[in-house]
Design a protein around this motif. Structure first.
Motif, mmCIF file in Angstrom:
data_model
loop_
_atom_site.group_PDB
_atom_site.id
_atom_site.type_symbol
_atom_site.label_atom_id
_atom_site.label_comp_id
_atom_site.label_asym_id
_atom_site.label_seq_id
_atom_site.Cartn_x
_atom_site.Cartn_y
_atom_site.Cartn_z
ATOM 1 N N ARG A 90 0.816 -1.218 0.000
ATOM 2 C CA ARG A 90 0.000 0.000 0.000
ATOM 3 C C ARG A 90 0.847 1.265 0.000
ATOM 4 O O ARG A 90 0.312 2.374 -0.031
ATOM 5 N N MET A 91 2.167 1.112 0.040
ATOM 6 C CA MET A 91 3.064 2.254 -0.013
ATOM 7 C C MET A 91 3.239 2.704 -1.459
ATOM 8 O O MET A 91 3.121 1.904 -2.388
ATOM 9 N N PRO A 92 3.550 3.986 -1.688
ATOM 10 C CA PRO A 92 3.735 4.466 -3.066
ATOM 11 C C PRO A 92 4.990 3.887 -3.698
ATOM 12 O O PRO A 92 6.032 3.739 -3.038
ATOM 13 N N GLY A 93 4.910 3.538 -4.969
ATOM 14 C CA GLY A 93 6.052 2.994 -5.680
ATOM 15 C C GLY A 93 6.509 1.678 -5.080
ATOM 16 O O GLY A 93 5.703 0.816 -4.730
ATOM 17 N N SER A 94 7.804 1.523 -4.945
ATOM 18 C CA SER A 94 8.371 0.304 -4.348
ATOM 19 C C SER A 94 8.946 0.574 -2.965
ATOM 20 O O SER A 94 9.826 -0.142 -2.501
ATOM 21 N N THR A 95 8.445 1.636 -2.319
ATOM 22 C CA THR A 95 8.969 2.007 -1.011
ATOM 23 C C THR A 95 8.409 1.087 0.073
ATOM 24 O O THR A 95 7.365 0.449 -0.091
ATOM 25 N N THR A 96 9.132 1.036 1.186
ATOM 26 C CA THR A 96 8.725 0.237 2.334
ATOM 27 C C THR A 96 8.856 1.078 3.594
ATOM 28 O O THR A 96 9.467 2.157 3.577
ATOM 29 N N PHE A 97 8.307 0.574 4.677
ATOM 30 C CA PHE A 97 8.458 1.279 5.949
ATOM 31 C C PHE A 97 9.765 0.900 6.624
ATOM 32 O O PHE A 97 10.522 1.762 7.071
ATOM 33 N N LEU A 98 10.052 -0.393 6.706
ATOM 34 C CA LEU A 98 11.298 -0.885 7.280
ATOM 35 C C LEU A 98 12.137 -1.547 6.196
ATOM 36 O O LEU A 98 11.595 -2.091 5.227
ATOM 37 N N PRO A 99 13.452 -1.527 6.326
ATOM 38 C CA PRO A 99 14.286 -2.242 5.355
ATOM 39 C C PRO A 99 14.175 -3.748 5.550
ATOM 40 O O PRO A 99 13.866 -4.232 6.649
ATOM 41 N N GLY A 100 14.421 -4.494 4.486
ATOM 42 C CA GLY A 100 14.392 -5.942 4.587
ATOM 43 C C GLY A 100 15.645 -6.477 5.267
ATOM 44 O O GLY A 100 16.743 -5.967 5.062
ATOM 45 N N GLY A 114 17.347 -3.212 0.627
ATOM 46 C CA GLY A 114 16.439 -2.095 0.362
ATOM 47 C C GLY A 114 16.524 -0.988 1.387
ATOM 48 O O GLY A 114 15.504 -0.421 1.779
ATOM 49 N N LEU A 115 17.756 -0.658 1.816
ATOM 50 C CA LEU A 115 17.914 0.355 2.861
ATOM 51 C C LEU A 115 17.398 1.711 2.400
ATOM 52 O O LEU A 115 16.717 2.415 3.158
ATOM 53 N N LEU A 116 17.694 2.077 1.157
ATOM 54 C CA LEU A 116 17.284 3.385 0.655
ATOM 55 C C LEU A 116 15.858 3.388 0.121
ATOM 56 O O LEU A 116 15.396 4.419 -0.378
ATOM 57 N N ARG A 117 15.168 2.264 0.203
ATOM 58 C CA ARG A 117 13.748 2.227 -0.131
ATOM 59 C C ARG A 117 12.884 2.280 1.128
ATOM 60 O O ARG A 117 11.654 2.334 1.040
ATOM 61 N N SER A 118 13.529 2.250 2.288
ATOM 62 C CA SER A 118 12.813 2.263 3.557
ATOM 63 C C SER A 118 12.635 3.695 4.046
ATOM 64 O O SER A 118 13.610 4.457 4.163
#
Length: 337
Positions: A90-100, A114-118
């Protein structure tokens, strides 16, 4: 005449023991610290009322789904979805709340993906890096401005100019400097491997670096002014005594300047930390929230589609800011300030 004296006596005694007199005596018996808190109590009450209601309302909204159409109470499901990764789609684009995070049998055993996607990781990285460099550079500028030299007034005005520029205009300046067709810094910095050679503003690492540098360029003046106020409150006679005692410049800085400026420095770091944790406008005007996700970006981007999730992110952001503020205040308290 004796009757008048008898009449006046009880009246005066009553006035001296009334509630107003008791309150006055209680205030007079307060110490300096107690009197200061008493005078500030109306401000604390007003700020508490203004800040507390939106915070409680945000927490209430975070407990529901479909807030606008058909509110459904889900409890802490939005918070669970954030920290377990269920909310990532449900986040915009491929962003996440926490890194994997993944584990393996070889060193370093734990791998962060995915540090910079968190949003949380990007916000913390941006805050730590920007506040650190703004503090160091601002401290240096404040030390220079604290000296007597010709043209100091003009130097102060020149330092303040970046801080006076609106965020949107500041963002457009850095956007144009790195734009594929009009930018003049991309090719030069790409030769040194500092930024991506192509699609610089769409590269998460490059865009985060650009946004961080833009924030440092603008807000260092704010840190310099606050630290300068602390430097100018130091008694100059202390330096005269130190010179007579044969103290070097470094000893004067270590034993006089640094200890006495720490309270002002702590306040400056506190203000900048709170502001950096809420970064949004600069990111949106330079590269966009899907390239450089931050917690505030996620709140704005998800607000229209999932207001319950956006409220949960906002409340978590407030919690992270509160933890950072409490850490700075505790450090100040431990140092005796």
């Amino acid at each position: 005449m004796s009757t008048d004296n008898l009449t006046d006596g009880p009246v005066q005694q009553s006035d001296r023991s009334g509630p107003l007199v008791a309150i006055t005596r209680w205030i007079e018996n307060l110490g300096e610290t107690g009197l200061a808190y008493l005078l500030l109590s109306p401000v604390f009450l007003l700020l508490g009322a203004v800040a507390l209601y939106p915070l409680l309302r945000t927490f209430e909204l975070s407990l529901f789904q479909n807030v606008l159409s058909d509110p459904e109470f889900v409890g802490f499901q939005n918070y669970v979805a954030l920290f377990t990764g269920e909310a990532n789609p449900r986040m915009p684009g491929s962003t996440t709340f926490l890194p994997g995070v993944s584990t393996s049998g070889s060193f370093p055993f734990v791998h962060v993906e995915g540090l910079l996607r968190s949003a949380l990781a990007v916000t913390l990285i941006f805050t730590v890096v920007s506040v650190f460099f703004e503090t160091v550079i601002g401290f240096g500028q404040a030390l220079v401005l604290d000296q007597e030299f010709r043209g100091r007034r003009w130097v102060r005005a020149a330092i303040i100019i970046p801080w006076a520029i609106p965020i949107v205009i500041q963002g457009m300046i850095f956007y144009l400097m790195f734009h594929p067709s009009t930018g003049f810094l991309t090719e030069y910095l790409a030769n040194f491997g500092i930024v991506a050679e192509t699609n610089t503003l769409n590269d998460p690492a490059s865009s985060l670096l650009i946004v961080t540098v833009a924030d440092i360029w603008k807000t260092t003046a704010f840190m310099a002014l606050l630290i300068l106020a602390g430097l100018q409150s130091i008694d100059r006679n202390l330096y005269d005594v130190a010179k007579v005692a044969g103290a070097s410049k470094w000893q004067q800085f270590k034993l006089i300047t640094l200890p006495l400026v720490l309270p002002a420095l702590g306040i400056a770091i506190l203000f900048r930390t709170i502001d950096a944790m809420r970064v949004y406008g600069l990111i949106d005007s330079v590269s966009g929230c899907t390239t450089v996700p931050s917690l505030s970006c996620m709140v704005v981007e998800t607000f229209n589609t999932n207001r319950g999730l956006a409220s949960a992110i906002a409340f978590v952001t407030a919690g992270v800011i509160a933890i950072a503020v409490m850490g700075v205040i505790y450090q100040q308290y431990k140092e005796g300030f």
